[in-house]
Scaffold this motif. Structure first.
Motif, PDB file in Angstrom:
ATOM      1  N   SER A 162       0.982  -1.044   0.149  1.00 37.79           N
ATOM      2  CA  SER A 162       0.049  -0.288   0.080  1.00 37.79           C
ATOM      3  C   SER A 162       0.408   1.755  -0.130  1.00 37.79           C
ATOM      4  O   SER A 162       0.315   2.446   0.105  1.00 37.79           O
ATOM      5  N   GLU A 163       1.699   1.057  -0.343  1.00 35.44           N
ATOM      6  CA  GLU A 163       3.025   2.420  -0.339  1.00 35.44           C
ATOM      7  C   GLU A 163       2.950   3.006  -1.739  1.00 35.44           C
ATOM      8  O   GLU A 163       3.444   2.177  -2.605  1.00 35.44           O
ATOM      9  N   PRO A 164       3.030   4.268  -1.825  1.00 37.37           N
ATOM     10  CA  PRO A 164       2.754   5.396  -2.719  1.00 37.37           C
ATOM     11  C   PRO A 164       5.062   5.053  -3.093  1.00 37.37           C
ATOM     12  O   PRO A 164       5.580   4.685  -2.480  1.00 37.37           O
ATOM     13  N   VAL A 165       4.370   5.658  -4.855  1.00 40.35           N
ATOM     14  CA  VAL A 165       5.891   6.080  -5.548  1.00 40.35           C
ATOM     15  C   VAL A 165       5.793   7.405  -5.581  1.00 40.35           C
ATOM     16  O   VAL A 165       4.597   7.631  -5.697  1.00 40.35           O
ATOM     17  N   SER A 166       7.069   7.806  -5.370  1.00 43.84           N
ATOM     18  CA  SER A 166       6.832   9.526  -6.048  1.00 43.84           C
ATOM     19  C   SER A 166       7.187   9.183  -7.666  1.00 43.84           C
ATOM     20  O   SER A 166       7.070   8.294  -7.891  1.00 43.84           O
ATOM     21  N   GLY A 167       7.017  10.536  -7.896  1.00 40.68           N
ATOM     22  CA  GLY A 167       6.528  10.996  -9.133  1.00 40.68           C
ATOM     23  C   GLY A 167       7.784  10.577  -9.939  1.00 40.68           C
ATOM     24  O   GLY A 167       7.938   9.968 -10.817  1.00 40.68           O
ATOM     25  N   THR A 168       8.926  11.103  -9.220  1.00 35.08           N
ATOM     26  CA  THR A 168      10.495  10.338 -10.002  1.00 35.08           C
ATOM     27  C   THR A 168      10.591   9.378 -10.177  1.00 35.08           C
ATOM     28  O   THR A 168      10.698   8.684 -11.276  1.00 35.08           O
ATOM     29  N   GLU A 169       9.860   8.355  -9.191  1.00 28.41           N
ATOM     30  CA  GLU A 169      10.027   6.636  -9.011  1.00 28.41           C
ATOM     31  C   GLU A 169       9.490   5.828 -10.598  1.00 28.41           C
ATOM     32  O   GLU A 169       9.495   5.455 -10.824  1.00 28.41           O
ATOM     33  N   ALA A 170       8.244   6.560 -10.059  1.00 27.05           N
ATOM     34  CA  ALA A 170       7.020   6.981 -10.866  1.00 27.05           C
ATOM     35  C   ALA A 170       7.431   6.719 -12.408  1.00 27.05           C
ATOM     36  O   ALA A 170       7.097   6.152 -13.494  1.00 27.05           O
ATOM     37  N   VAL A 171       8.303   7.496 -12.911  1.00 27.30           N
ATOM     38  CA  VAL A 171       8.436   7.663 -13.661  1.00 27.30           C
ATOM     39  C   VAL A 171       9.642   6.727 -14.251  1.00 27.30           C
ATOM     40  O   VAL A 171       9.586   5.625 -15.705  1.00 27.30           O
ATOM     41  N   LYS A 172      11.156   6.096 -13.498  1.00 26.39           N
ATOM     42  CA  LYS A 172      11.537   5.284 -13.672  1.00 26.39           C
ATOM     43  C   LYS A 172      10.664   3.814 -13.330  1.00 26.39           C
ATOM     44  O   LYS A 172      11.296   2.739 -14.372  1.00 26.39           O
ATOM     45  N   TRP A 173       9.846   3.487 -13.649  1.00 23.51           N
ATOM     46  CA  TRP A 173       9.475   2.246 -13.274  1.00 23.51           C
ATOM     47  C   TRP A 173       8.036   2.680 -14.326  1.00 23.51           C
ATOM     48  O   TRP A 173       7.713   1.203 -14.570  1.00 23.51           O
ATOM     49  N   GLY A 174       8.241   3.624 -15.105  1.00 23.84           N
ATOM     50  CA  GLY A 174       7.106   3.494 -16.393  1.00 23.84           C
ATOM     51  C   GLY A 174       5.385   3.938 -15.917  1.00 23.84           C
ATOM     52  O   GLY A 174       5.054   3.737 -16.909  1.00 23.84           O
ATOM     53  N   LEU A 175       5.217   4.176 -14.913  1.00 22.57           N
ATOM     54  CA  LEU A 175       3.771   4.451 -14.418  1.00 22.57           C
ATOM     55  C   LEU A 175       3.941   5.839 -15.418  1.00 22.57           C
ATOM     56  O   LEU A 175       2.556   6.234 -15.147  1.00 22.57           O
TER      57      LEU A 175
END
Length: 257
Positions: A162-175
């Motif tokens: 249930s932990e969110p990712v940051s915007g920066t991480e979201a880009v790295k993850w492809g989200l």
């Protein structure tokens, strides 16, 4: 409308969710969003949509207080089905939809963003699906769309923790596609929208249909439909204009015909 505002700038429509403090996606909000899409779909002058949230959040998710009402009324399927149907419409909407995410996109908010064709985020945005904290799972197709973008392992991790990712991480993850400073987010979204709006409306719609078909893994069917779309566009006035403009070394002017 009480919770949705539509602002038009040239060929772009900006849909803003405004239900403070968290822009929770109550049934009334989803209904108004559907009505806004009706207006935009029928307006040939609008070619691209930007979806954003007013205030501190994009959207922090569904209205949990409504869950109590649905439980008491025995209407268990009403929340999920209405959200799934609307978000399916967003994903297949015939005009490109860009989500501009700041603050938080959690639960239903992230599920809505994942239904959009492109996601732009602020670097410190928070994106997550925290439904397991409620003893639930996402109900607006979150379990189905998330693995498409981040892969199976990361999807399990995000859902189970249930932990969110940051915007920066979201880009790295492809989200997400791109991350920006907060003050850059909407200008960058509008800049991207303007680039897309210059393209042929027929071709941009065709791309939506073909890419969505690719998601079904029906490769041969996708090849056939792609070929048919290519032929249709080649014979269209927009196709003629695009080829002519290329040869004449000028910008094309598409009319959606």
């Amino acid at each position: 409308m009480d919770f949705i505002t539509v602002k038009r700038e040239d060929m772009t429509a900006c849909i803003e969710i405004s239900r403070p403090p968290a822009n929770a996606l109550a049934q009334a909000v989803l209904k108004e969003l559907s009505e806004a899409l009706d207006q935009i779909e029928n307006d040939s002058g609008i070619r691209v949509v930007i979806l954003c949230g007013k205030g501190r959040f994009f959207s922090a998710g569904a209205d949990i207080k409504e869950f109590v009402q649905f439980r008491e009324g025995g209407r268990f399927d009403e929340v999920a089905v209405s959200g799934q149907d609307l978000f399916e419409r967003v994903e297949s909407f015939p005009k490109p939809v860009i989500a501009a995410i700041h603050g938080a996109a959690l639960g239903g908010g992230l599920e809505l963003a994942m239904a959009c064709h492109i996601r732009l985020v602020t670097e410190n945005a928070k994106l997550g699906l925290p439904e397991l904290k409620l003893g639930l799972v996402p109900g607006f197709a979150g379990t189905q769309r998330l693995p498409r973008y981040v892969g199976w392992g990361k999807a399990f991790e995000m859902l189970w923790t249930s932990e969110p990712v940051s915007g920066t991480e979201a880009v790295k993850w492809g989200l997400a596609n791109h991350a920006y400073h907060e003050e850059e987010l909407l200008p960058k979204a509008k800049e991207l929208a303007a680039k897309i709006a210059k393209q042929s409306p027929l071709a941009t719609k065709a791309v939506i249909e073909l890419v969505n078909l690719a998601k079904t893994n029906e490769y041969k069917r996708g090849l056939k439909q792609e070929s048919e779309m290519f032929q249709t566009l080649l014979s269209s006035k927009d196709g003629e204009e695009g080829i002519k403009a290329f040869i004449e070394k000028r910008e094309p002017h598409f009319n959606g015909e």
